[in-house]
Each structure stands twice: as C-alpha cells, then as structure tokens.
Scaffold this motif. Structure first.
Motif, PDB file in Angstrom:
ATOM      1  N   VAL A   4      -7.451  -4.326  11.015  1.00 30.67           N
ATOM      2  CA  VAL A   4      -7.403  -5.726  10.594  1.00 30.67           C
ATOM      3  C   VAL A   4      -6.649  -5.861   9.276  1.00 30.67           C
ATOM      4  N   ARG A   5      -6.906  -4.955   8.330  1.00 32.18           N
ATOM      5  CA  ARG A   5      -6.200  -4.997   7.051  1.00 32.18           C
ATOM      6  C   ARG A   5      -4.695  -4.776   7.232  1.00 32.18           C
ATOM      7  N   ILE A   6      -4.344  -3.860   8.132  1.00 33.54           N
ATOM      8  CA  ILE A   6      -2.926  -3.591   8.380  1.00 33.54           C
ATOM      9  C   ILE A   6      -2.252  -4.825   8.971  1.00 33.54           C
ATOM     10  N   ILE A   7      -2.912  -5.469   9.929  1.00 22.98           N
ATOM     11  CA  ILE A   7      -2.342  -6.673  10.542  1.00 22.98           C
ATOM     12  C   ILE A   7      -2.196  -7.784   9.506  1.00 22.98           C
ATOM     13  N   LEU A   8      -3.237  -7.980   8.677  1.00 27.32           N
ATOM     14  CA  LEU A   8      -3.167  -9.005   7.635  1.00 27.32           C
ATOM     15  C   LEU A   8      -2.062  -8.699   6.630  1.00 27.32           C
ATOM     16  N   ALA A  75      12.030  -0.641  -3.461  1.00 23.97           N
ATOM     17  CA  ALA A  75      11.888  -1.810  -4.330  1.00 23.97           C
ATOM     18  C   ALA A  75      11.255  -2.978  -3.591  1.00 23.97           C
ATOM     19  N   LEU A  76      11.708  -3.225  -2.363  1.00 23.75           N
ATOM     20  CA  LEU A  76      11.137  -4.329  -1.586  1.00 23.75           C
ATOM     21  C   LEU A  76       9.704  -4.031  -1.182  1.00 23.75           C
ATOM     22  N   ALA A  77       9.414  -2.798  -0.780  1.00 19.66           N
ATOM     23  CA  ALA A  77       8.054  -2.433  -0.383  1.00 19.66           C
ATOM     24  C   ALA A  77       7.083  -2.581  -1.552  1.00 19.66           C
ATOM     25  N   ALA A  78       7.498  -2.150  -2.755  1.00 18.37           N
ATOM     26  CA  ALA A  78       6.641  -2.290  -3.940  1.00 18.37           C
ATOM     27  C   ALA A  78       6.387  -3.758  -4.260  1.00 18.37           C
ATOM     28  N   GLY A  79       7.430  -4.585  -4.133  1.00 20.74           N
ATOM     29  CA  GLY A  79       7.253  -6.013  -4.403  1.00 20.74           C
ATOM     30  C   GLY A  79       6.305  -6.672  -3.415  1.00 20.74           C
ATOM     31  N   LEU A  80       6.407  -6.316  -2.140  1.00 17.86           N
ATOM     32  CA  LEU A  80       5.534  -6.912  -1.132  1.00 17.86           C
ATOM     33  C   LEU A  80       4.093  -6.435  -1.290  1.00 17.86           C
ATOM     34  N   MET A  81       3.904  -5.193  -1.715  1.00 15.76           N
ATOM     35  CA  MET A  81       2.547  -4.667  -1.890  1.00 15.76           C
ATOM     36  C   MET A  81       1.777  -5.408  -2.973  1.00 15.76           C
ATOM     37  N   ILE A  82       2.480  -5.985  -3.943  1.00 16.33           N
ATOM     38  CA  ILE A  82       1.812  -6.699  -5.031  1.00 16.33           C
ATOM     39  C   ILE A  82       0.918  -7.806  -4.481  1.00 16.33           C
ATOM     40  N   PHE A  83       1.417  -8.513  -3.479  1.00 17.53           N
ATOM     41  CA  PHE A  83       0.676  -9.663  -2.953  1.00 17.53           C
ATOM     42  C   PHE A  83      -0.586  -9.254  -2.211  1.00 17.53           C
ATOM     43  N   VAL A  94      -6.156  -8.785   0.387  1.00 16.92           N
ATOM     44  CA  VAL A  94      -6.212  -7.798   1.471  1.00 16.92           C
ATOM     45  C   VAL A  94      -6.691  -6.462   0.936  1.00 16.92           C
ATOM     46  N   LEU A  95      -6.200  -6.064  -0.228  1.00 16.97           N
ATOM     47  CA  LEU A  95      -6.643  -4.868  -0.936  1.00 16.97           C
ATOM     48  C   LEU A  95      -7.168  -5.301  -2.296  1.00 16.97           C
ATOM     49  N   SER A  96      -8.267  -4.747  -2.711  1.00 16.82           N
ATOM     50  CA  SER A  96      -8.811  -5.101  -4.017  1.00 16.82           C
ATOM     51  C   SER A  96      -9.605  -3.928  -4.562  1.00 16.82           C
TER      52      SER A  96
END
Length: 328
Positions: A4-8, A75-83, A94-96
C-alpha cells in the motif's frame, strides 16, 4: 502494508511530476504577465517535457558516462522522495519518523549535489563553472536553513508539544505560531522571510540564476544535457523548488480544512488539494515573483546575501525565539 505504501508513493510521485510540469507553465506565464507579455500556454511544460523525451540523448565524448547519465535520475528521485515525508493537512505522510525535517534537508541537498556531479562529469569547462557556482550557492543558503529548522525544533522541544521536535507531523498538529508570544512571533516572521529568500536559491531562478546564467555561461550546468537527461534535469529543478515550498508550508502554514461532519475520505481529498494550493501560492511568491522583480546577482553577492543578510535575519529570529523560551 508495504504494498500500500509503495502504491501511494508511486501515485503521489506521479501527481508531483504533473504538478511540477503544470507549475513550469504557470511560472513562465506569471513572469511574462509581470513584463506585460502573454506568456506560453498552460500546457507548455508538458510540451517541452515530452518533446525532450523524443530527442536524442547525447553523452559528451569526455564525460564520465555513468555519472553524467545517472545523476539526473538520482536528482529527480531525491526530489520526489521529499514529498513522501511531508504530511498534507489531515493526510498523513507516506513515510514518517522522528527525524523527518533532517531527512528532507538531506534529500534537498542530495538533489542539488547530484546535478552538480553530473555537470562536473560532463567534461565541459562551462558546466564546471556552473557546478562550482551551484556548490557555493548551496553552501551559502544551507546555513540559514539549518538555523531555521533547528530553532523551530528547539522551540517545540522546550515548549513540550506532543511528538518528536524534528517530525513534521508535530507541526501539523501544533503550529509553531501557537507556541509563541510576541517575541517568538516576530522571530517566526524572521524565519518566514528568510525561507522566502532561500527559495530562489533552491530553484536557481531570478536573483539566484547564477549557476545557469544563460547570457553569461550559456546555461551553465545544463549546457551539455540533451534529450531525456535535459528533461529530467529541468523537472528535478522544478520539483526541488516545489519541495522547499512544501517544507515551508508544512512548517509555517500547517492546518486542515477537514470538518468533522464530512466523511473521512472527503476530508482527505479537501485537505490534500488545500495543501497544494498553499504550495502553489508559496512557489509563486518565492520563485515567480522574486525572479520577476530582481536582477541576477553575482556569485560573491549571492554568498554575501545569504551569509550576511539572510543569515543575520535568521540569527535574529533564533535570538527572539530564545528570548521567548526564557520568558516562558
């Protein structure tokens, strides 16, 4: 639960990419209107992105291939992971964890360093100059950014609000503005204005358009990129600027429009889009407006601006927060 976390995470990343491409057009339209021009259509960001995807991806002969081609993806993957670490109103992240703010700052820095690495690996002297400027600029605004984040976390720990001081979910429940009196309020205003001044540095636009400097060093860091690589580089820069705007909203403008009478699913949807409206407003002010009203600084002026003026403003905020804690 993991599935579920991966899909979200995938769905949120897709939304961020679409939002970033849409914001590219809004930024150019706003900039054009302030110059009494019409600007491009609203879908211009999508047109540019997909056009670049269809172009040939050229790797310079003198480049270190695996870094040159891999760094834009990182660079793009790191930026998207922030959200994935940012709560959006009543919608949990999603992650906390207990150190979300530190993780977000590391990911923002990783995105910036990845593009600098790609520029260094291109073998171009022009790209190298742009990468050097990017590193100097990054080192300049990291100091006030660290002061802002650490001071707000220290305030939360001393006031005794529930939750970890470096967890963004803490401020989603207890806004920093509710923790302070008059001196702390002025201190938070200093932090807010400092964060707004840092936003152009994160996005590399306007007065901080130094690493690219189109009229001086011919796009700087991105001069050797083409095709898919250039599409990823442009997208990662936009995502990084939106990520910092989202962090600013999560810290200074948290809150939920969720009404208890609404169904929970409806409340989540309302809060999700309310959060992104605030991110859009913060980005339009911190990126579009500031790049439209200021000319480009020289690199030494940018370093003095962040180490001097913005650094002193953030230090003043830290002192006022310290006075607030001592008084209460």
């Amino acid at each position: 639960m993991l599935i579920v976390r991966i899909i979200l995470a995938l769905l949120l990343s897709l939304f961020v990419v679409l939002f970033a491409l849409y914001f590219q057009a809004l930024d150019r339209i706003g900039h054009a209107r302030m110059q009494r021009r019409l600007g491009p259509p609203l879908l211009q960001g999508f047109y540019d992105f997909f056009k670049l995807l269809g172009k040939e991806n050229i790797t310079p002969r003198r480049a270190v291939g695996w870094i040159f081609n891999g760094a834009p993806v990182l660079a793009l993957a790191a930026g998207l992971m922030i959200f994935l670490y940012i709560p959006m109103g009543s919608v949990p992240a999603v992650l906390s964890g207990r150190g979300d703010m530190i993780t977000v700052l590391y990911l923002i820095t990783l995105s910036s360093i990845s593009l600098a690495m790609a520029a260094f690996a291109s073998g171009s002297p022009i790209a190298t100059i742009g990468a050097q400027r990017e590193i100097v600029l990054m080192m300049s605004f990291e100091i006030p950014t660290a002061i802002i984040v650490s001071s707000i976390a220290w305030l939360a720990s001393r006031v005794g609000v529930p939750g970890a001081p470096f967890a963004l979910s803490t401020y989603n429940v207890s806004s920093p503005w509710s923790m302070v009196g008059w001196s702390g309020f002025i201190g938070l205003l200093c932090f807010l204005f400092s964060a707004l001044m840092i936003t152009p540095g994160e996005s590399g636009t306007g007065l901080m358009d130094i690493a690219e400097a189109k009229t001086e060093i011919l796009e700087g860091m991105t001069v050797e990129f083409s095709g898919v690589n250039l599409a990823l580089v442009n997208l990662s820069i936009t995502v990084r600027s939106l990520a910092f705007s989202a962090l600013m909203v999560a810290l200074f403008f948290p809150g939920s429009l969720f009404a208890g009478s609404l169904p929970k699913a409806v409340g989540y949807v309302v809060d999700f889009f309310w959060f992104w409206l605030k991110v859009l407003a913060a980005a339009l002010v911190g990126v579009t407006y500031l790049r439209s009203v200021f000319g480009r600084l020289k690199i030494w002026q940018a370093a003095r601006f962040y180490w001097g003026y913005v650094g002193l403003l953030s230090l003043a905020g830290m002192i006022l927060i310290t006075v607030e804690i001592m008084l209460h």
